[in-house]
Scaffold this motif. Structure first.
Motif, PDB file in Angstrom:
ATOM      1  N   LEU A  65       0.829  -1.208   0.000  1.00 56.21           N
ATOM      2  CA  LEU A  65       0.000   0.000   0.000  1.00 56.21           C
ATOM      3  C   LEU A  65       0.860   1.254   0.000  1.00 56.21           C
ATOM      4  CD1 LEU A  65      -2.811   1.406   0.313  1.00 56.21           C
ATOM      5  CD2 LEU A  65      -2.442   1.253   2.796  1.00 56.21           C
ATOM      6  N   LEU A  66       1.923   1.248   0.840  1.00 57.08           N
ATOM      7  CA  LEU A  66       2.740   2.446   1.015  1.00 57.08           C
ATOM      8  C   LEU A  66       4.115   2.327   0.380  1.00 57.08           C
ATOM      9  CD1 LEU A  66       1.662   3.318   4.642  1.00 57.08           C
ATOM     10  CD2 LEU A  66       1.259   4.677   2.606  1.00 57.08           C
ATOM     11  N   ASN A  67       4.328   1.248  -0.389  1.00 59.34           N
ATOM     12  CA  ASN A  67       5.562   1.088  -1.160  1.00 59.34           C
ATOM     13  C   ASN A  67       6.803   1.176  -0.272  1.00 59.34           C
ATOM     14  OD1 ASN A  67       6.933   0.615  -3.580  1.00 59.34           O
ATOM     15  ND2 ASN A  67       7.176   2.805  -3.998  1.00 59.34           N
ATOM     16  N   VAL A  68       6.809   0.396   0.806  1.00 66.36           N
ATOM     17  CA  VAL A  68       7.925   0.407   1.751  1.00 66.36           C
ATOM     18  C   VAL A  68       9.098  -0.384   1.180  1.00 66.36           C
ATOM     19  CG1 VAL A  68       8.663  -0.158   4.097  1.00 66.36           C
ATOM     20  CG2 VAL A  68       6.290   0.535   3.667  1.00 66.36           C
ATOM     21  N   PRO A  69      10.299   0.199   1.119  1.00 68.09           N
ATOM     22  CA  PRO A  69      11.469  -0.504   0.571  1.00 68.09           C
ATOM     23  C   PRO A  69      11.886  -1.697   1.430  1.00 68.09           C
ATOM     24  CG  PRO A  69      11.843   1.870   0.661  1.00 68.09           C
ATOM     25  CD  PRO A  69      10.615   1.602   1.467  1.00 68.09           C
ATOM     26  N   LYS A  70      12.642  -2.605   0.830  1.00 67.18           N
ATOM     27  CA  LYS A  70      13.066  -3.827   1.509  1.00 67.18           C
ATOM     28  C   LYS A  70      14.027  -3.562   2.663  1.00 67.18           C
ATOM     29  CE  LYS A  70      12.404  -6.919  -2.448  1.00 67.18           C
ATOM     30  NZ  LYS A  70      13.069  -7.853  -3.407  1.00 67.18           N
ATOM     31  N   ASN A  71      14.752  -2.453   2.610  1.00 69.02           N
ATOM     32  CA  ASN A  71      15.727  -2.188   3.672  1.00 69.02           C
ATOM     33  C   ASN A  71      15.114  -1.486   4.876  1.00 69.02           C
ATOM     34  OD1 ASN A  71      15.460   0.185   2.040  1.00 69.02           O
ATOM     35  ND2 ASN A  71      17.319   1.026   2.967  1.00 69.02           N
ATOM     36  N   TYR A  72      13.797  -1.565   5.003  1.00 75.78           N
ATOM     37  CA  TYR A  72      13.089  -1.055   6.170  1.00 75.78           C
ATOM     38  C   TYR A  72      12.349  -2.200   6.837  1.00 75.78           C
ATOM     39  CZ  TYR A  72      13.890   3.820   4.834  1.00 75.78           C
ATOM     40  OH  TYR A  72      14.480   5.026   4.531  1.00 75.78           O
ATOM     41  N   GLN A  73      12.484  -2.316   8.159  1.00 79.40           N
ATOM     42  CA  GLN A  73      11.744  -3.291   8.923  1.00 79.40           C
ATOM     43  C   GLN A  73      10.385  -2.709   9.305  1.00 79.40           C
ATOM     44  OE1 GLN A  73      12.378  -6.424   9.811  1.00 79.40           O
ATOM     45  NE2 GLN A  73      14.497  -6.610   9.104  1.00 79.40           N
ATOM     46  N   VAL A  74       9.356  -3.558   9.285  1.00 78.90           N
ATOM     47  CA  VAL A  74       8.014  -3.150   9.700  1.00 78.90           C
ATOM     48  C   VAL A  74       7.639  -3.958  10.939  1.00 78.90           C
ATOM     49  CG1 VAL A  74       5.568  -3.061   9.082  1.00 78.90           C
ATOM     50  CG2 VAL A  74       7.311  -2.553   7.350  1.00 78.90           C
ATOM     51  N   PHE A  75       7.299  -3.247  12.006  1.00 83.49           N
ATOM     52  CA  PHE A  75       6.929  -3.892  13.262  1.00 83.49           C
ATOM     53  C   PHE A  75       5.483  -3.564  13.623  1.00 83.49           C
ATOM     54  CE2 PHE A  75      11.521  -2.993  13.674  1.00 83.49           C
ATOM     55  CZ  PHE A  75      12.004  -4.267  13.962  1.00 83.49           C
ATOM     56  N   PHE A  76       4.815  -4.514  14.280  1.00 83.51           N
ATOM     57  CA  PHE A  76       3.491  -4.287  14.848  1.00 83.51           C
ATOM     58  C   PHE A  76       3.645  -4.332  16.371  1.00 83.51           C
ATOM     59  CE2 PHE A  76       2.500  -6.116  10.660  1.00 83.51           C
ATOM     60  CZ  PHE A  76       1.610  -5.170  10.176  1.00 83.51           C
ATOM     61  N   PHE A  77       3.915  -3.177  16.969  1.00 84.49           N
ATOM     62  CA  PHE A  77       4.157  -3.107  18.403  1.00 84.49           C
ATOM     63  C   PHE A  77       2.881  -2.789  19.179  1.00 84.49           C
ATOM     64  CE2 PHE A  77       8.672  -1.788  17.256  1.00 84.49           C
ATOM     65  CZ  PHE A  77       9.245  -2.973  17.711  1.00 84.49           C
ATOM     66  N   GLN A  78       2.893  -3.136  20.455  1.00 82.98           N
ATOM     67  CA  GLN A  78       1.873  -2.662  21.372  1.00 82.98           C
ATOM     68  C   GLN A  78       2.329  -1.318  21.944  1.00 82.98           C
ATOM     69  OE1 GLN A  78       0.143  -5.739  23.990  1.00 82.98           O
ATOM     70  NE2 GLN A  78       1.503  -7.202  22.991  1.00 82.98           N
ATOM     71  N   GLY A  79       1.526  -0.745  22.819  1.00 82.87           N
ATOM     72  CA  GLY A  79       1.936   0.476  23.513  1.00 82.87           C
ATOM     73  C   GLY A  79       1.601   1.765  22.807  1.00 82.87           C
ATOM     74  N   GLY A  80       1.043   1.685  21.604  1.00 86.61           N
ATOM     75  CA  GLY A  80       0.690   2.900  20.885  1.00 86.61           C
ATOM     76  C   GLY A  80       1.897   3.723  20.480  1.00 86.61           C
TER      77      GLY A  80
END
Length: 369
Positions: A65-80
């Motif tokens: 959706l947002l065209n995130v490059p491969k050299n970026y990690q995507v995390f789903f964190f808690q805590g807002g």
């Protein structure tokens, strides 16, 4: 959203995410039995192949959706997003002692307050006499290039200030960090300009309980020795499926459903819709001859959080809010710190909602001169 009497309800709340009916219906249909597994997603082990597939698909759809490059990690964190106010300096301060912040509203103010616990903060904007209704000329910013990073909030939810043309050249060579909680998914992101982008999901992407944090790979592994384990990006990057502890499984699942829906519409759709909604509402406010007013300098007006006053009269605003509620226009009260009214128009808000609000504002003005 509709009531049992089929009255249209348009929710302008700045807090919870307003999800499309299609997404809510899918979550409802899968509540008791996800894809024949026999259990609800909220009952699944976060290490199960079923949930791993859910989380991986959510990340894939976010990246696409947002065209995130491969050299970026995507995390789903808690805590807002608030937890990242602390996690950011813990992870990227390194051996430096100073960090740059520009305070343009309540959320960037809170972010800087947390950073001060770990480092010397250098404020880019010294004079806040405007009460957060504008941003100073970038030529006047106080920028220390020796700082570990430069932090800003792309859109201030409470005050309605948005960077619609961030001056990237002013922070060239620095690690740029941005809180995009309240406008993520409303336009493309030039990822090469950023080291870290973080966003609480509960405004534009999914329910409360998830903060999506995107970190350039080279910034991971520089955490302070005293970094709390749940703030440590490296611990999560190296954990199986990037979950060191039990994540917020159900919010991740619903966020994933919405990301898939958004991807099917395309990012351009949401950018056009955000611009269309904001233009229509600001145009009406500005044409109301002072009956309705927005305090923000036009150049920095938010497309997603639109504060306004009704004749700057608190009693009249109380009446406005009560009557709006009766016709299905809910959660229009401004934040307690600033008062007035506020229309938050996140990704799932249809243009019809803004049309309904404008029609009500016209009628209210006629009946309450």
């Amino acid at each position: 959203m509709e009531t049992s009497q089929q009255q249209k309800i348009y929710n302008f709340s700045a807090g919870p995410c307003i999800l499309p009916q299609e997404v809510l219906k899918q979550a409802q249909d899968e509540m008791m039995n996800w894809h024949g597994s026999g259990v609800s997603v909220m009952e699944m082990s976060h290490r199960s192949k079923e949930f791993i597939s859910i989380a991986e698909q959510a990340e894939k759809d976010f990246r696409e959706l947002l065209n995130v490059p491969k050299n970026y990690q995507v995390f789903f964190f808690q805590g807002g997003a608030s937890m990242q106010f602390s996690a950011i300096p813990y992870n990227i301060l390194g051996d430096k002692t100073k960090v740059n912040y520009i305070t343009t509203g309540s959320w960037s103010e809170q972010a800087q307050k947390e950073a001060k616990k770990l480092a010397q903060t250098v404020e880019a904007w010294q004079d806040h006499a405007s009460k957060f209704t504008t941003v100073p000329n970038p030529e006047t910013w106080n920028i220390d290039k020796e700082c570990a990073y430069f932090h800003y909030c792309d859109n201030e939810t409470i005050h309605g200030v948005e960077f619609n043309d961030f001056p990237f050249e002013k922070v060239e060579g620095m690690t740029l960090v941005s809180d995009m909680s309240s406008n993520i998914g409303t336009r493309p992101i030039d990822w090469e300009k950023y080291g870290v982008v973080y966003a609480g999901a509960q405004k534009n992407l999914g329910p409360a309980g998830v903060c999506i944090v995107v970190v350039r790979e080279d910034l991971i592994g520089k955490q302070r020795p005293d970094t709390p384990i749940l703030f440590d990006w490296k611990v999560f990057r190296d954990a199986p499926t990037k979950f060191h502890n039990t994540p917020a499984c159900y919010p991740i699942y619903v966020t994933g459903l919405n990301l898939a829906h958004m991807k099917s519409q395309g990012l351009q759709h949401y950018q056009d819709l955000a611009n269309k909604r904001a233009s229509a509402l600001y145009d009406y406010i500005d044409a109301s001859e002072g009956y309705y007013t927005n305090p923000v300098e036009p150049k920095y007006r938010s497309r997603t959080n639109i504060p306004f006053r009704v004749k700057k009269d608190e009693k009249l605003e109380t009446k406005f809010l009560a009557e709006a509620q009766k016709v299905g226009l809910i959660e229009l009260k401004g934040h307690r710190s600033v008062g007035g009214c506020r229309a938050s128009c996140y990704n799932a808000m249809p243009f019809e909602g803004v049309e309904a609000l404008i029609e009500f504002m016209k009628k209210f003005r006629e009946e309450n001169p």
